[in-house]
Design an enzyme around this catalytic site. Structure first.
Site: not given
Lengths: 395, 291
Positions: B210, B248
């Site tokens: 994944e 981020h």
């Protein structure tokens, strides 16, 4: 979990990380009082919402800018009045915007130089890594793309932690000199202390600034906390601002459901995170758009399934629902009963496709059949995806 | 043939008297796993279900029963310590099912494992099963069938999906291993691929990955150079919104890797057949077997 800028400042204070003075205000009067206390003519008033792009945002009143400079406490009061209680729209909030409930009143500082400094957990090495760049104040993704040579990486030993020599090395690479060198190294070490002590997965300081007088400050910060570790940080949990979150996600978390709202029109309810992601993928592959990610977990109760279903049905964008269950620990009959209860409680405004497999599958299928609810049964995953996409397009 | 677990496995269950520990200990015993001991501090001397001796510590359980594998169901705040206890006692295979262990805890545990002879699988994983011989974990036993295909996966239910597709088409499995969905885990995709490559009984592999991290890419590079049996793969999360799971700066560190597209590209590059959807994982491998 996200926190506000003023809360990040409070955390900096606790770990002796230099940052310009500032405090939150909920009323214009409070803003004026705080500003007066700083005894300076360089002030800034910043709207506190969980979204970027505040400076370029617009309020519902037409007032422009959620970050404003001013020079007197009276002006700070006026600015606070224009922000508090009003809705701010930025490129990250969506057209609905977010209501400003607090403003941060702070000293504004002149900037001679901006750098980027972040610490995050690196999965491949299983250790923290410091990422820094002399190109601060801009989006780091952009720097990585255009000047990959300007990204500095420093791995941290998982047991030893961030060492003083590493801080010094980084400070030099970021071109700090003389007095600034010590100040910057100390700041880096303190940020690392904060990172470990509060179980962060990311602390990003962008920008870290140097004033014309040579003072080093952490100006703005983004924090990510490890959700798994929040149980041992009650103080961080108290910083959670539910009003800033997607109400669907807040409702889901009340019932221990793992839900993420998306933009599409096909809702899905799945057990297991991997299968939930894969179900979104196959909806897209069949030509649809998923409305959410929803993992009801391995051992969900009938009640949890009912609540999950209610959240899906309440979403006005949803045109069809796909339930995809591979029962391991989760029994198919529990899922079936949960769905039946939910449909009876809230009625079924959109088509429902159900695919059940695994433990007690026959019992589950029989329950659904006997309920005489308008449910389309699918035998496998690809048929389920095709059925639900077709159903959504018909609506 | 198989990897890591078979009919000689002697299983210990840490947290055997808790509700899920007890439930799944019974599930493993019903499947035929030889559960020789349990551990719950303070309950030493009791018998679980009238036949499995319970000890206060893993050390005692190891001394008295010779257990060579353990299944951990200890709550997350204490699970890191439970793993270290099993490693200290010298248990060869440590399977940690527990979900929700803080990343900082796993960082320290993983470092402490360096140089030890114990292998950790998980945490936050469904476990490991050699069909017909030994089940350690929470997977439904009946969907499996003894055979020659190895399955490696980060996810629980998605693994069941792949296994069921194989079984329904008459293809059995040598061993199925769930390595867990946490960012820091004991056994990586690459570790598992290497183990399967040494097993003459495994004739083909399904790898389920994944988004996030670079574990699948690392396995792909090794497969290209070292593994010539058929491999099929599926990567979940192509439609997951970016930034919701990774921070981020995460994208920076991995240098643009970690996306589903990037992973599929790396796997394809290594000659691995990619399943377009989770519904075709089994079929994609089977097609490759015939070629």
């Amino acid at each position: 979990m996200n926190i506000h800028e003023y809360q990040a400042k409070q955390l900096f204070g606790r770990f002796n990380i230099a940052t310009p003075k500032g405090a939150p205000a909920e009323t214009p009067e409070e803003a004026e009082r705080i500003a007066a206390g700083f005894n300076t003519s360089k002030l800034v008033v910043k709207a506190q919402i969980h979204a970027g792009g505040r400076g370029k945002g617009t309020f519902d009143t037409g007032f422009k800018g959620g970050v404003k400079l001013c020079s007197t406490p009276a002006e700070a009061r006026e600015l606070a009045e224009k922000m508090l209680g009003h809705t701010l729209v930025t490129h990250q909030t969506g057209p609905a915007g977010k209501t400003v409930r607090k403003v941060l009143v702070a000293e504004s500082v002149d900037i001679a130089r901006e750098v980027y400094f972040a610490i995050l957990m690196d999965r491949s090495t299983g250790s923290p890594v410091v990422v820094a760049s002399t190109e601060g104040g801009v989006e780091i993704e952009k720097v990585a793309e255009e000047h990959p040579d300007k990204i500095i990486r420093e791995l941290v030993h998982p047991l030893l932690g961030f060492q003083p020599f590493q801080a010094l090395k980084l400070a030099r690479q970021l071109d700090f000199k003389r007095d600034q060198l010590k100040a910057a190294s100390k700041l880096f070490c303190n940020v690392f202390k904060l990172f470990v002590s509060l179980d962060c997965s990311l602390v990003e300081i962008n920008p870290l600034v140097v004033t014309p007088e040579g003072v080093v400050y952490a100006l703005d910060a983004k924090f990510n906390f490890d959700d798994n570790a929040l149980y041992r940080h009650k103080d961080i949990l108290e910083m959670r601002d539910i009003q800033e979150e997607d109400p669907r996600e807040v409702e889901a978390s009340r019932f221990g459901l793992n839900y993420i709202g998306l933009e599409g029109d096909i809702a899905c309810l799945v057990n297991g995170a991997g299968l939930a992601m894969a179900t979104m993928d196959i909806i897209k592959y069949a030509g649809g758009e998923p409305a959410n990610f929803l993992d009801v977990g391995g051992g969900a109760s009938e009640e949890q399934v009912t609540e999950a279903f209610k959240i899906l049905v309440a979403d006005k964008n949803v045109k069809a629902i796909l339930v995809n269950i591979f029962g391991g620990i989760m029994r198919c009959d529990v899922i079936a009963q949960g769905i039946i209860n939910a449909v009876k409680a809230v009625s079924l405004p959109v088509p429902l496709v159900v695919r059940l497999e695994g433990t007690n599958v026959d019992l589950g299928k029989k329950l659904l059949q006997d309920s005489r609810l308008p449910i389309q049964a699918a035998t496998d995953l690809s048929e389920a995806a095709k059925l639900v996409v077709a159903a959504a397009k018909k609506v | 043939m198989s990897i890591l677990v078979d009919s000689n496995t002697r299983l210990l269950v840490q947290g055997i008297t808790g509700s899920s520990g007890a439930f799944h200990a019974r599930g493993c015993m019903e499947y035929g796993t030889n559960v020789v001991a349990g551990v719950t501090p303070g309950k030493g001397g009791q018998l679980f279900d009238g036949k499995v001796p319970v000890f206060d510590t893993v050390y005692e359980a190891r001394q008295q029963t010779g257990c060579n594998a353990t299944m951990i169901f200890v709550p997350a705040p204490f699970a890191g310590d439970a793993i270290l206890e099993a490693v200290d006692a010298g248990v060869e295979l440590v399977v940690c099912i527990t979900e929700g262990i803080p990343v900082m805890d796993m960082m320290r545990v993983k470092t402490a494992l360096t140089g030890k002879k114990s292998r950790l699988i998980g945490p936050n994983c469904p476990g490991i099963i050699t069909p017909g011989q030994c089940k350690i974990g929470i997977m439904p036993g009946y969907i499996h069938k003894p055979g020659k295909i190895g399955v490696i996966s980060r996810s629980g239910t998605l693994t069941y999906e792949a296994v069921w597709q194989l079984t329904q088409r008459g293809f059995g499995q040598s061993t199925c291993i769930g390595i867990g969905g946490d960012p820091i885990n004991g056994t990586s995709h690459l570790d598992a691929v290497k183990l399967f490559s040494e097993d003459p009984g495994t004739k083909a592999l399904i790898i389920i990955g994944e988004i996030g991290g670079t574990a699948e890419e690392e396995a792909a590079v090794w497969i290209k150079g070292h593994y010539d049996k058929p491999v099929a793969a599926f990567i979940a999360g192509a439609t997951a919104p970016p930034g919701r799971r990774m921070g981020h700066a995460g994208a920076i560190v991995s240098g643009g890797k970690g996306t589903a597209a990037g992973k599929m590209e790396a796997l394809r590059e290594a000659g691995i057949a990619i399943a377009d959807t989770p519904a075709t994982m089994g079929e994609t491998l089977i097609k490759n077997l015939r070629h």
